[in-house]
Write a protein that holds these residues in place. Structure first.
Motif, PDB file in Angstrom:
ATOM      1  N   ILE A 117       4.381  -3.574  -0.871  1.00  0.00           N
ATOM      2  CA  ILE A 117       4.590  -4.539  -1.955  1.00  0.00           C
ATOM      3  C   ILE A 117       3.379  -5.443  -2.129  1.00  0.00           C
ATOM      4  O   ILE A 117       2.789  -5.538  -3.214  1.00  0.00           O
ATOM      5  CB  ILE A 117       5.835  -5.404  -1.677  1.00  0.00           C
ATOM      6  CG1 ILE A 117       7.087  -4.544  -1.615  1.00  0.00           C
ATOM      7  CG2 ILE A 117       5.990  -6.482  -2.750  1.00  0.00           C
ATOM      8  CD1 ILE A 117       8.327  -5.314  -1.191  1.00  0.00           C
ATOM      9  N   TYR A 118       2.994  -6.115  -1.049  1.00  0.00           N
ATOM     10  CA  TYR A 118       1.952  -7.129  -1.164  1.00  0.00           C
ATOM     11  C   TYR A 118       0.564  -6.513  -1.292  1.00  0.00           C
ATOM     12  O   TYR A 118      -0.348  -7.147  -1.820  1.00  0.00           O
ATOM     13  CB  TYR A 118       2.051  -8.099   0.013  1.00  0.00           C
ATOM     14  CG  TYR A 118       3.408  -8.758   0.047  1.00  0.00           C
ATOM     15  CD1 TYR A 118       3.817  -9.601  -0.983  1.00  0.00           C
ATOM     16  CD2 TYR A 118       4.311  -8.494   1.068  1.00  0.00           C
ATOM     17  CE1 TYR A 118       5.079 -10.174  -0.988  1.00  0.00           C
ATOM     18  CE2 TYR A 118       5.575  -9.068   1.076  1.00  0.00           C
ATOM     19  CZ  TYR A 118       5.956  -9.907   0.042  1.00  0.00           C
ATOM     20  OH  TYR A 118       7.210 -10.474   0.037  1.00  0.00           O
ATOM     21  N   ALA A 119       0.398  -5.269  -0.839  1.00  0.00           N
ATOM     22  CA  ALA A 119      -0.861  -4.569  -1.096  1.00  0.00           C
ATOM     23  C   ALA A 119      -1.031  -4.332  -2.593  1.00  0.00           C
ATOM     24  O   ALA A 119      -2.093  -4.604  -3.165  1.00  0.00           O
ATOM     25  CB  ALA A 119      -0.894  -3.243  -0.341  1.00  0.00           C
ATOM     26  N   ASP A 120       0.028  -3.846  -3.252  1.00  0.00           N
ATOM     27  CA  ASP A 120      -0.051  -3.615  -4.699  1.00  0.00           C
ATOM     28  C   ASP A 120      -0.292  -4.919  -5.457  1.00  0.00           C
ATOM     29  O   ASP A 120      -1.086  -4.963  -6.406  1.00  0.00           O
ATOM     30  CB  ASP A 120       1.242  -2.966  -5.196  1.00  0.00           C
ATOM     31  CG  ASP A 120       1.277  -1.465  -4.950  1.00  0.00           C
ATOM     32  OD1 ASP A 120       0.274  -0.923  -4.452  1.00  0.00           O
ATOM     33  OD2 ASP A 120       2.310  -0.837  -5.244  1.00  0.00           O
ATOM     34  N   GLU A 121       0.392  -5.981  -5.044  1.00  0.00           N
ATOM     35  CA  GLU A 121       0.235  -7.261  -5.734  1.00  0.00           C
ATOM     36  C   GLU A 121      -1.175  -7.826  -5.548  1.00  0.00           C
ATOM     37  O   GLU A 121      -1.786  -8.331  -6.500  1.00  0.00           O
ATOM     38  CB  GLU A 121       1.277  -8.256  -5.221  1.00  0.00           C
ATOM     39  CG  GLU A 121       2.703  -7.910  -5.598  1.00  0.00           C
ATOM     40  CD  GLU A 121       2.950  -7.981  -7.102  1.00  0.00           C
ATOM     41  OE1 GLU A 121       2.669  -9.040  -7.703  1.00  0.00           O
ATOM     42  OE2 GLU A 121       3.405  -6.980  -7.670  1.00  0.00           O
ATOM     43  N   ALA A 122      -1.707  -7.757  -4.329  1.00  0.00           N
ATOM     44  CA  ALA A 122      -3.053  -8.278  -4.071  1.00  0.00           C
ATOM     45  C   ALA A 122      -4.109  -7.465  -4.809  1.00  0.00           C
ATOM     46  O   ALA A 122      -5.066  -8.021  -5.364  1.00  0.00           O
ATOM     47  CB  ALA A 122      -3.331  -8.278  -2.566  1.00  0.00           C
ATOM     48  N   LEU A 123      -3.952  -6.142  -4.834  1.00  0.00           N
ATOM     49  CA  LEU A 123      -4.917  -5.292  -5.531  1.00  0.00           C
ATOM     50  C   LEU A 123      -4.888  -5.556  -7.033  1.00  0.00           C
ATOM     51  O   LEU A 123      -5.937  -5.554  -7.694  1.00  0.00           O
ATOM     52  CB  LEU A 123      -4.618  -3.820  -5.235  1.00  0.00           C
ATOM     53  CG  LEU A 123      -4.953  -3.354  -3.816  1.00  0.00           C
ATOM     54  CD1 LEU A 123      -4.352  -1.979  -3.549  1.00  0.00           C
ATOM     55  CD2 LEU A 123      -6.464  -3.327  -3.600  1.00  0.00           C
ATOM     56  N   TRP A 124      -3.712  -5.801  -7.587  1.00  0.00           N
ATOM     57  CA  TRP A 124      -3.624  -6.117  -9.018  1.00  0.00           C
ATOM     58  C   TRP A 124      -4.339  -7.432  -9.316  1.00  0.00           C
ATOM     59  O   TRP A 124      -5.093  -7.535 -10.284  1.00  0.00           O
ATOM     60  CB  TRP A 124      -2.158  -6.199  -9.451  1.00  0.00           C
ATOM     61  CG  TRP A 124      -1.988  -6.586 -10.887  1.00  0.00           C
ATOM     62  CD1 TRP A 124      -2.114  -5.776 -11.982  1.00  0.00           C
ATOM     63  CD2 TRP A 124      -1.679  -7.887 -11.394  1.00  0.00           C
ATOM     64  NE1 TRP A 124      -1.894  -6.493 -13.136  1.00  0.00           N
ATOM     65  CE2 TRP A 124      -1.625  -7.794 -12.808  1.00  0.00           C
ATOM     66  CE3 TRP A 124      -1.434  -9.122 -10.793  1.00  0.00           C
ATOM     67  CZ2 TRP A 124      -1.348  -8.886 -13.621  1.00  0.00           C
ATOM     68  CZ3 TRP A 124      -1.151 -10.214 -11.601  1.00  0.00           C
ATOM     69  CH2 TRP A 124      -1.108 -10.090 -12.999  1.00  0.00           C
TER      70      TRP A 124
END
Length: 369
Positions: free
Chosen positions: A258-265
């Motif tokens: 979850i937080y990997a996708d959010e940080a990358l975005w």
């Protein structure tokens, strides 16, 4: 003719201890994340909400979202990440630390399968021990014991819950371990796990107080002793892609899907971008975004897609309402309006905006328009 209607009424009363409002982990973590971006103009996601989902859409009693709002895959594969585990750790620190164990009931062997001595040995070794300050590294948390050389290590798996409940409260259906205390306060610690992927175990601790079973796990971005420069160096040496590196617990812990996708975005980086091309400034910005999103999740009590993730008082987190990209396939990007795309990734899914997160040249053949 008279008809007699018999009505049976069941009343269930459940008492819960109030939970403290989560606060940022540390001043050091907060300052390190804010140092990367100083102006509001450089944070276009701030204040954004999904344009096609009202603020309270999908809310149901208990704080989670209706199943129709999230795919079965998301709810089935969601594993508590750093913010969710930290919320639980804070609850344990308030309601359990400093108490002496008066009894232990192991109700399911899988809950202590990582304890080599089995359930009986687990209960016997824990009896009479005083619990110290709850600690965490990445997605693991542990309770040090007063013998100075051992700790109870816990992992929530996919559905594990550590609940502080009144002793008289009705047992949960999937109650696996009960830890009673001898102080007369009237509450006990319960480990509840529907899918039994999580568990509790006793381990010897290292010189730093870390359970030996997780000594190989790296520090997480919210740890004040996390070394940003060492992270960048290790990142450049890995011949892999950026999201795979973020999920590598030997490189950085606590950052999940979850937080990997959010940080990358937020960083404008595609998940399939090679790590070798990431500059020092780029990795610092990515770390800053990871810290930001996890601190924001902490303030919201974590991310709950169903009733399985709760804090020690059985309450769900609310950060799922603030997610900008994860789980929002085919919905408009909060920043540019382009439809969010979903792609298979390591038996899970990755979510990204094809405009804000350009697909790397080396990967374009695998991402048809």
């Amino acid at each position: 003719m008279h008809w007699l209607l018999s009505v049976r009424v069941r009343v269930r009363v459940r008492v819960r201890v109030p939970v403290p409002v989560p606060v940022p982990v540390s001043a050091a973590a907060a300052s390190s994340s804010s140092a990367v971006r100083e102006s509001p103009a450089s944070r276009p996601w701030a204040g954004c909400r999904p344009v096609n989902r009202p603020r309270h859409a999908g809310r149901r009693r208990g704080g989670t979202l209706r199943a129709s709002g999230w795919s079965d895959e998301i709810r089935r594969r969601h594993v508590p990440e750093l913010p969710e585990v930290e919320v639980v750790r804070r609850g344990l620190e308030r309601w359990v630390c400093g108490r002496t164990v008066g009894g232990v009931d192991v109700l399911h062997p899988r809950a202590v399968r990582r304890h080599l001595g089995g359930g009986g040995d687990f209960a016997a070794r824990l009896l009479g021990r005083r619990i110290g300050t709850a600690r965490r590294r990445g997605k693991y948390l542990w309770l040090p014991l007063d013998d100075g050389g051992s700790a109870v290590l816990g992992h929530l798996g996919m559905s594990g819950q550590l609940l502080v409940q009144p002793e008289a409260a009705v047992d949960e259906r999937h109650l696996r371990v009960r830890i009673r205390f001898g102080d007369g306060l009237g509450t006990e610690l319960r480990f509840v796990d529907q899918r039994t992927f999580g568990g509790l175990s006793l381990h010897d601790t290292t010189r730093d107080g870390l359970p030996d079973a997780i000594a190989h796990i790296a520090r997480d971005p919210l740890d004040p002793e996390f070394d940003d420069a060492a992270f960048h160096t290790a990142l450049r040496l890995r011949r892999t892609t950026i999201k795979r590196a973020l999920l590598d617990q030997s490189l950085v812990s606590g950052v999940g899907n979850i937080y990997a996708d959010e940080a990358l975005w937020r960083a404008g980086l595609h998940y399939d971008r090679p790590t070798a091309g990431l500059t020092r400034a780029g990795s610092a910005e990515l770390l800053g975004h990871a810290r930001d999103v996890m601190n924001e999740a902490l303030a919201a009590g974590g991310t709950s897609f169903d009733s399985l993730y709760v804090n020690v008082n059985g309450e769900s987190g609310y950060f799922s309402r603030e997610l900008s990209v994860y789980g929002r396939s085919e919905q408009p990007c909060n920043r540019c309006g382009t439809r969010i795309r979903r792609a298979p990734f390591m038996n899970r899914s990755s979510y990204f905006c094809p405009k804000c997160q350009p697909i790397p040249q080396s990967s374009k053949a695998r991402f048809p328009r």
